[in-house]
Design a protein around this motif. Structure first.
Motif, mmCIF file in Angstrom:
data_model
loop_
_atom_site.group_PDB
_atom_site.id
_atom_site.type_symbol
_atom_site.label_atom_id
_atom_site.label_comp_id
_atom_site.label_asym_id
_atom_site.label_seq_id
_atom_site.Cartn_x
_atom_site.Cartn_y
_atom_site.Cartn_z
ATOM 1 N N ARG A 138 -1.781 -2.676 36.064
ATOM 2 C CA ARG A 138 -2.496 -2.234 34.791
ATOM 3 C C ARG A 138 -2.316 -1.746 33.608
ATOM 4 N N ALA A 139 -0.383 -1.244 34.739
ATOM 5 C CA ALA A 139 0.253 -0.885 32.793
ATOM 6 C C ALA A 139 0.840 -1.943 32.839
ATOM 7 N N GLN A 140 0.598 -3.704 33.718
ATOM 8 C CA GLN A 140 1.038 -4.770 32.998
ATOM 9 C C GLN A 140 0.655 -5.056 32.100
ATOM 10 N N GLY A 141 -1.047 -4.919 31.999
ATOM 11 C CA GLY A 141 -2.017 -5.166 30.718
ATOM 12 C C GLY A 141 -2.706 -6.294 31.386
ATOM 13 N N VAL A 142 -3.074 -6.396 33.018
ATOM 14 C CA VAL A 142 -3.348 -7.687 33.641
ATOM 15 C C VAL A 142 -4.778 -6.588 34.098
ATOM 16 N N PRO A 143 -6.145 -7.129 33.688
ATOM 17 C CA PRO A 143 -7.299 -6.295 33.825
ATOM 18 C C PRO A 143 -7.399 -7.218 35.949
ATOM 19 N N PHE A 144 -8.188 -6.553 36.934
ATOM 20 C CA PHE A 144 -8.067 -7.089 37.942
ATOM 21 C C PHE A 144 -9.586 -6.151 38.653
ATOM 22 N N ARG A 305 -18.831 -11.038 36.901
ATOM 23 C CA ARG A 305 -18.999 -9.981 35.269
ATOM 24 C C ARG A 305 -18.106 -9.319 35.453
ATOM 25 N N ALA A 306 -17.754 -8.457 36.628
ATOM 26 C CA ALA A 306 -17.304 -7.219 35.962
ATOM 27 C C ALA A 306 -15.722 -7.408 35.672
ATOM 28 N N LEU A 307 -15.169 -8.733 35.965
ATOM 29 C CA LEU A 307 -13.177 -8.947 35.193
ATOM 30 C C LEU A 307 -13.658 -9.567 34.541
ATOM 31 N N LEU A 308 -14.449 -10.568 33.115
ATOM 32 C CA LEU A 308 -14.510 -11.106 32.523
ATOM 33 C C LEU A 308 -14.649 -9.978 31.004
ATOM 34 N N GLU A 309 -15.526 -8.885 32.140
ATOM 35 C CA GLU A 309 -16.129 -7.826 30.771
ATOM 36 C C GLU A 309 -14.374 -6.887 30.710
ATOM 37 N N GLU A 310 -13.904 -7.098 31.264
ATOM 38 C CA GLU A 310 -12.448 -6.466 31.304
ATOM 39 C C GLU A 310 -11.574 -7.629 30.628
ATOM 40 N N GLY A 312 -12.869 -8.927 28.361
ATOM 41 C CA GLY A 312 -13.114 -9.274 27.141
ATOM 42 C C GLY A 312 -13.130 -7.554 26.249
ATOM 43 N N GLY A 313 -12.499 -6.532 26.958
ATOM 44 C CA GLY A 313 -12.159 -5.187 26.354
ATOM 45 C C GLY A 313 -13.652 -4.868 26.257
ATOM 46 N N THR A 314 -14.417 -4.349 26.841
ATOM 47 C CA THR A 314 -14.950 -3.826 27.446
ATOM 48 C C THR A 314 -15.301 -3.006 28.870
#
Length: 351
Positions: A138-144, A305-310, A312-314
């Protein structure tokens, strides 16, 4: 710069304004179009802007523990299809015995600039594993997003089946068939889904049969999530007098069927077997397997869906989305042997 924009636009087949929006990180550009512009940069030998180097908009990693168990290819197919429909390209990374670890696969995907990662049955499900690896990611900025397994120590969306409800469904079904001594075969205790299945099994045995937790614990056998593991666990449970065995995976259930036959017994005449997953082709085994269906399609789609929201910044809520399983009754379960004997002593029914 104008000439460069024109070259890039011509290569990508888009307008110069679109190229400018991509290079400046502006919204309103489709993922597939953004990927075309980035590909044009690469083809023409231009360096990508720094903010665009780390994560290509079009790549999403999917890490699974293996592909031998058909439930994992099933998840990969559903997740891959859902990503493709949204303009993303799935990158499947699979662990193998003696091969790459989850951490190594994660590092490889990050180096290739994935926009995010979906983990299926990963180390997040192992209570003995260090959850700091996910905080570092997460600290690397990678959503998961994490599928099958939950940890309160990880801030991310989780997607799981209701393992407790699954075992209650199985026990209720077998109890209604007259089984009183029901065994549970599952994997190592350290996994969250295993712990939840045990809780559901104990609750089912108490509510349906009045068996207390101490007595029911004697009917639980831990092994590996493999055909051989299911065979070993079922053999042990048969020695304890079980007339039915609930398994934590369809692969284990197939091993349980083998164990019953090697003991000179038949399924379901002598011993009933219930699986978990409803893997592809499991309806065509001999006998067709009664199993608790893991809702793979809605779970996979929810994870995407959850990942794409992450991405997309939401961000999606950092909580667990739990999906209800379904009991699928087929030919591997039947009335308990004692019930058969009781029926044989009764007068034949009249027309």
């Amino acid at each position: 710069m104008t000439a460069r924009l024109a070259d890039i636009a011509a290569q990508a087949g888009v307008s110069e304004a679109t190229v400018s929006r991509v290079l400046n990180g502006k919204p309103g550009v489709a993922a597939s179009t953004r990927q075309s512009v980035l590909a044009a940069l690469d083809v023409l030998g231009y360096e990508r802007p720094v903010r665009l180097r780390r994560r290509s908009a079009g790549l999403v990693g999917l890490i699974t523990p293996e592909l031998e168990n058909p439930i994992f290819p099933a998840f990969a197919q559903v997740i891959g299809q859902a990503l493709t429909r949204q303009g993303y390209t799935p990158v499947l990374a699979t662990q193998t015995p003696g091969g790459s670890t989850e951490d190594e696969l994660t590092e490889m995907l990050v180096e290739r600039g994935v926009a995010g990662i979906i983990f299926v049955s990963g180390l997040h499900a192992d209570t003995s594993a260090d959850m700091q690896r996910y905080e570092r990611l997460r600290a690397q900025g990678v959503p998961f997003v994490l599928v099958n397994g939950f940890s309160s120590k990880v801030r991310a969306p989780f997607v799981s089946p209701d393992d407790r409800a699954a075992m209650r469904l199985a026990v209720t079904h077998l109890a209604e068939l007259g089984h009183r001594r029901i065994g549970l075969a599952l994997g190592p205790r350290r996994y969250v889904p295993v712990q939840r299945k045990i809780e559901g099994f104990l609750a089912g045995m108490r509510d349906q049969l009045g068996v207390d937790a101490d007595d029911a614990q004697e009917l639980i056998e831990h092994s590996l999530f493999t055909l051989e593991g299911g065979q070993a666990a079922a053999s042990a449970l048969l020695e304890r007098g079980c007339t039915a065995v609930v398994c934590a995976s369809d692969m284990m259930a197939l091993g349980a069927v083998r164990a019953v036959r090697r003991a000179g017994l038949e399924v379901p005449r002598d011993v009933s077997v219930v699986g978990f997953d409803d893997s592809p082709l499991i309806a065509f085994t001999d006998p067709p397997l009664t199993t608790v269906r893991q809702p793979v399609r809605p779970m996979g789609q929810a994870a995407v869906r959850a990942l794409l929201e992450e991405i997309g910044g939401t961000p999606a809520p950092h909580s667990e989305f739990v999906f209800l399983p379904e009991l699928v009754v087929r030919g591997s379960t039947g009335a308990a042997a004692v019930t058969h004997q009781a029926e044989s002593r009764q007068d034949p029914p009249r027309d």
